[in-house]
Design a protein around this motif. Structure first.
Motif, PDB file in Angstrom:
ATOM      1  N   UNK A 102       0.741  -1.016  -0.135  1.00  8.19           N
ATOM      2  CA  UNK A 102       0.094  -0.052  -0.010  1.00  8.19           C
ATOM      3  C   UNK A 102       0.967   1.392  -0.046  1.00  8.19           C
ATOM      4  N   UNK A 103       1.810   1.180   0.722  1.00  9.79           N
ATOM      5  CA  UNK A 103       2.731   2.347   0.949  1.00  9.79           C
ATOM      6  C   UNK A 103       3.658   2.472  -0.263  1.00  9.79           C
ATOM      7  N   UNK A 104       4.074   1.615  -0.798  1.00 14.18           N
ATOM      8  CA  UNK A 104       4.589   1.537  -2.262  1.00 14.18           C
ATOM      9  C   UNK A 104       3.699   1.970  -3.413  1.00 14.18           C
ATOM     10  N   UNK A 105       2.588   1.568  -3.330  1.00 10.70           N
ATOM     11  CA  UNK A 105       1.504   1.886  -4.315  1.00 10.70           C
ATOM     12  C   UNK A 105       1.351   3.336  -4.119  1.00 10.70           C
TER      13      UNK A 105
ATOM     14  N   UNK B  91       3.504   9.900  -7.737  1.00 10.53           N
ATOM     15  CA  UNK B  91       4.651  10.504  -8.398  1.00 10.53           C
ATOM     16  C   UNK B  91       5.991  10.730  -7.723  1.00 10.53           C
ATOM     17  N   UNK B  92       5.757  10.339  -6.297  1.00  7.29           N
ATOM     18  CA  UNK B  92       7.098  10.730  -5.579  1.00  7.29           C
ATOM     19  C   UNK B  92       8.259   9.438  -5.762  1.00  7.29           C
ATOM     20  N   UNK B  93       7.641   8.347  -6.281  1.00  7.29           N
ATOM     21  CA  UNK B  93       8.541   7.357  -6.777  1.00  7.29           C
ATOM     22  C   UNK B  93       8.434   7.286  -8.588  1.00  7.29           C
ATOM     23  N   UNK B  94       9.619   7.771  -9.007  1.00  8.32           N
ATOM     24  CA  UNK B  94       9.467   7.639 -10.251  1.00  8.32           C
ATOM     25  C   UNK B  94       9.881   6.002 -11.258  1.00  8.32           C
TER      26      UNK B  94
ATOM     27  N   UNK C 172      15.503  -4.761  -5.364  1.00  9.30           N
ATOM     28  CA  UNK C 172      15.547  -4.642  -4.013  1.00  9.30           C
ATOM     29  C   UNK C 172      14.321  -5.145  -3.438  1.00  9.30           C
ATOM     30  N   UNK C 173      12.999  -4.705  -3.896  1.00 10.87           N
ATOM     31  CA  UNK C 173      11.643  -5.020  -3.537  1.00 10.87           C
ATOM     32  C   UNK C 173      11.688  -6.668  -3.781  1.00 10.87           C
ATOM     33  N   UNK C 174      12.055  -6.950  -4.863  1.00  7.47           N
ATOM     34  CA  UNK C 174      12.004  -8.484  -5.014  1.00  7.47           C
ATOM     35  C   UNK C 174      12.594  -9.350  -4.118  1.00  7.47           C
ATOM     36  N   UNK C 175      13.807  -8.941  -3.749  1.00  2.00           N
ATOM     37  CA  UNK C 175      14.685  -9.644  -2.815  1.00  2.00           C
ATOM     38  C   UNK C 175      14.173  -9.793  -1.513  1.00  2.00           C
ATOM     39  N   UNK C 176      13.877  -8.489  -1.178  1.00  5.13           N
ATOM     40  CA  UNK C 176      13.219  -8.348   0.125  1.00  5.13           C
ATOM     41  C   UNK C 176      11.893  -9.211   0.340  1.00  5.13           C
ATOM     42  N   UNK C 177      11.107  -9.417  -0.783  1.00  7.46           N
ATOM     43  CA  UNK C 177       9.836 -10.125  -0.540  1.00  7.46           C
ATOM     44  C   UNK C 177      10.173 -11.596  -0.446  1.00  7.46           C
TER      45      UNK C 177
END
Length: 239
Positions: free
Chosen positions: A24-27, A33-36, A176-181
């Motif tokens: 939810x935070x990442x989405x 637009x804060x995350x490009x 990074x996201x994938x390996x954290x998951x």
């Protein structure tokens, strides 16, 4: 600032609903637009399904990384060390071991743990009550890898069991996201299997329930007589 909320599903303990909160935070960051960059939802989901296939309850221990990890950690105190890329993962794993497995677990980050903590470890004979788990990725900086090498040799000389898990490089946001998951799914299974080995209920949180009941009682008492009540003293808050 957002002027909106992302509704979370009801009925879950917070640690079970981690994916909802995290994505939810990442989405929101992506949508605002804060995350490009795009959040790699499909790739992260695929990594989680791979872990499910490899670490699920029906996979025997000799082929199940999570069960093997639980076997290493269930009868000692987990000392979790992480590189900066996995600091959050290590913190969550410690809390999973606390709540699911009902175990004390400590977490520290490399290189910070190479200062005062290293001195403590060098001289305390109770260090043999611990088992070390290092969480890192294969793209860690050379300086961090050298520190891990030194720690590995030192802890071996002290008789402390040592285990390392290096994930794929995290040299981009998506990786990074994938390996954290992937890491979180393996470690969540490991905390559950640790609970099974210890014969405890992963869902039980009587210690927290007791604390909340105490705080509610204290709050009622403070409203009744104008004091703030804690377990040690009553401090007047009204003239």
């Amino acid at each position: 600032m957002a002027n909106r909320t992302v509704v979370q599903p009801r009925g879950y303990q917070p640690r079970v609903a981690l994916a909802h909160a995290w994505f939810s935070v990442l989405g929101f960051l992506e949508g605002s637009g804060l995350l490009d960059q795009k959040v790699p939802v499909a790739a992260a989901s695929a990594a989680i399904r791979e872990v499910d296939a490899a670490c699920g309850p029906n996979v025997p221990e000799n082929r199940n990384e999570a069960k093997q990890l639980a076997r290493l950690l269930h009868d000692s105190i987990p000392q979790i060390y992480t590189t900066p890329a996995f600091a959050g993962v290590g913190t969550i794993f410690a809390s999973l071991m606390n709540e699911n497995a009902k175990k004390i677990a400590d977490v520290d980050e490399i290189p910070e743990c190479n200062h005062n903590a290293l001195v403590g470890w060098s001289g305390d004979p109770r260090r043999r009550d611990f088992t070390v788990l290092v969480l890192s990725d294969r793209g860690a900086r050379a300086e961090i890898s050298r520190r891990i090498e030194y720690m590995r040799a030192s802890y071996a000389s002290w008789g402390v069991p040592w285990h390392e898990r290096a994930f794929a490089p995290t040299d981009s946001f998506a990786k990074h996201v994938v390996e954290q998951a992937r890491a979180l799914q393996i470690l969540d299974y490991a905390s559950y299997y640790t609970a099974v080995l210890r014969g405890v209920d992963p869902a039980e949180i009587n210690a927290v329930v007791g604390l909340k009941a105490f705080l509610r009682t204290a709050a009622v008492a403070s409203l009744a007589d104008g004091t703030v009540v804690d377990s040690f003293r009553a401090t007047p808050i009204l003239p």
